[in-house]
Every structure is written in C-alpha cells, then in structure tokens.
Design an enzyme around this catalytic site. Structure first.
Site, short mmCIF file in Angstrom:
data_model
loop_
_atom_site.label_atom_id
_atom_site.label_comp_id
_atom_site.label_asym_id
_atom_site.label_seq_id
_atom_site.Cartn_x
_atom_site.Cartn_y
_atom_site.Cartn_z
N ASP A 1 -0.41 38.89 55.07
CA ASP A 1 -0.63 37.75 55.96
C ASP A 1 -1.03 38.24 57.35
OD1 ASP A 1 -0.61 35.10 56.84
OD2 ASP A 1 1.50 35.20 57.43
N HIS A 2 -2.15 37.76 57.84
CA HIS A 2 -2.61 38.04 59.20
C HIS A 2 -2.66 39.53 59.54
CE1 HIS A 2 -3.10 33.99 60.73
NE2 HIS A 2 -1.99 33.64 60.11
N ASN B 1 -0.20 28.15 53.65
CA ASN B 1 0.79 29.11 54.13
C ASN B 1 2.02 28.42 54.67
OD1 ASN B 1 -1.37 30.87 53.66
ND2 ASN B 1 -0.84 32.13 55.43
#
Length: 286
Positions: free
Chosen positions: A80-81, A229
């Site tokens: 994530d990210h 998310n």
C-alpha cells in the site's frame, strides 16, 4: 490461494463487485480478517503500508504468505502506497503479489516516469502494479494524501494508463485517508467516476474508503471500482476493543484471553464492508 491483483480484479470488475483491501498491522489483524473472509467465502486483499512493514519487519510477510497459500479463498498480498522504487523492490523480494507506486504528489511527468519504471520491474516477475492520478485528502492519517483533494482528470488519466500499462488505477473522487471529523460529511463525485469509467477500461481503486456513506461506495462499484482500501475503520475498532477489555479486566494478561474480543470487533467490520461491496460468496467465481 495466492493471486495477483490483476487476476483478482479482472473477475471483480466483470461481475460488478469490489474486493476490500484491509491494512494489517498485526498477526491478530491478519488472523481475524482471513478467518472472517473464509467464513463469508469472499476474496480478500491484505495490504501492508511501508510504515507498517517498517514496524513488523520483513519476516512478518512469511506468515501472511503461509496464510494465503493455505486459505481456500483468493488472497492478494499488496504493498500500500509505496513511495519509492526501493519500497517496491522490498515488497517484491518479500513475496507480495501486487504493489502500489504512489507518485501522485509529484509532477505528472515524474509520476509517469516513476510508474513506468516500476511496471517494467514488477511485470518482469509477474507482480501487478497499481498507481494513482490525482490526490485524495487526509484526515490526519500517516498514509498520506493532500490538504486539498485534486480530482482525477479523465483525459490525463487515460493517457497515463495507456503510457504505463498499469493493472489498476487509484482515482481521486472525494475520499480521504483516516477517520472523518463528526462535522464533516464525505461525498463521492459519482459523475466524475462515470466519466472515468467510460474512458478507461481498468479496475479502479478507491482509497480512503473508511467513513464514506455505504450507499455511495456501493454505487461506485457499478462504475468500475473493484478495490476499496480500508484501514482506519478496522484499526479504530480493534484498539478501542483492546482499551475496553483491558480497562474492564486489569488482571487480564494472556493474549488468548485479550485478543479474541478485539478480533471479533474487526470481523464485524469485515462482514459489513463485504456486504457493502457485494463481495460475500464471490470466491466461488475463481
């Protein structure tokens, strides 16, 4: 069963459901989410932010992979990210099946260049790639975002997808990371989403899914959103439950006595979100 994001979201988009991507920050969070997903016969995405893996260490991913391999449902392990190519390479070495490169706060040209580099690296070893155009807001979360939302531009996004060959696109249509203040009502720009869906044939990702009205999130699935998310909604109930049970039972110290209550609260959120996203029972499609 361990899947790539490309494999997972292709089925979701075709069948008009979305797969929740839950951030996991502990083994108990992992256990609670997978157990409930299996009970619901629903596919699931387990995602780990660079800050989370910095705390948990690389060895934690071996546990996540073992859970995924032994599970009867489709599971994706996702970065994530990821903010840098280094983040992406670390995730690939650890066995993630999907990565996000988030260069959305860079110039469009730099975002394009960095994303193309990541796609070349990841696709060479069979790992899916998510990237972002536009910037979502931030309600005090450590996961990033901008003070002001920059909505995704459809023409720019179409060009970005064609140039990079990413597998999924994170879009900015009015969400924000973190929990919304009580006096703030989030609203999704569904008309913008419809326009994006007309121009781009890729699964869309909705970041900052915690706290948005269920009806709007459900509607977004009809127009290409295949991944949502979720982090703050789960972490808040998990740690609130731990504070509650330890406050009420100060003599309690065994993990198998403390954590089940918090895990149950997480599972209630998982079940609710699976219902909102029309994910329950969809493992049978894989």
């Amino acid at each position: 069963m361990l899947y790539t994001m490309k494999e997972l979201l292709k089925v979701a988009k075709e069948n008009k459901f979305a797969v929740p991507a839950f951030n996991i920050c502990s083994y108990d969070m992992l256990k609670a989410i997978v157990e409930e997903s299996e009970r619901l016969n629903a596919p699931v995405i387990l995602e780990i932010h660079p800050d989370e893996i910095a705390y948990l260490n690389d060895e934690f991913v071996a546990s996540v992979r073992a859970y995924a391999h032994n599970s009867k449902i489709p599971v994706v392990i996702h970065l994530d990210h990821g903010g840098t190519v280094k983040d992406v390479l670390r995730a690939i070495r650890n066995g993630y099946t999907s990565v996000m490169i988030d260069a959305s706060l860079q110039s469009f040209e730099d975002n394009l260049a960095i994303t193309k580099e990541v796609v070349a690296l990841a696709h060479a070893v069979g790992v899916s790639v998510e990237a972002e155009i536009g910037t979502i807001g931030n309600n005090g979360s450590t996961e990033g975002g901008a003070a002001n939302i920059i909505y995704t531009d459809p023409e720019q996004a179409k060009h970005f997808v064609e140039e990079t060959n990413i597998d999924s696109l994170a879009i900015a249509i009015g969400t924000a990371h973190g929990l919304y203040p009580k006096d703030k009502t989030p609203k999704l720009n569904i008309e913008l989403l419809k326009e994006l869906n007309q121009q781009i044939d890729k699964p869309f990702v909705l970041h900052g899914g915690s706290g948005n009205p269920d009806a709007e999130v459900s509607e977004s699935v009809r127009y290409g959103v295949a991944k949502v998310n979720l982090s703050s909604d789960l972490k808040s109930v998990f740690f609130d439950a731990l504070r509650e049970i330890l406050s009420d039972n100060p003599e309690m110290y065994e993990p198998n006595a403390v954590y089940p209550y918090a895990n149950k609260k997480v599972q209630e959120v998982v079940k609710h979100k699976m219902g909102v996203l029309n994910t329950i029972g969809k493992a049978e499609l894989y």
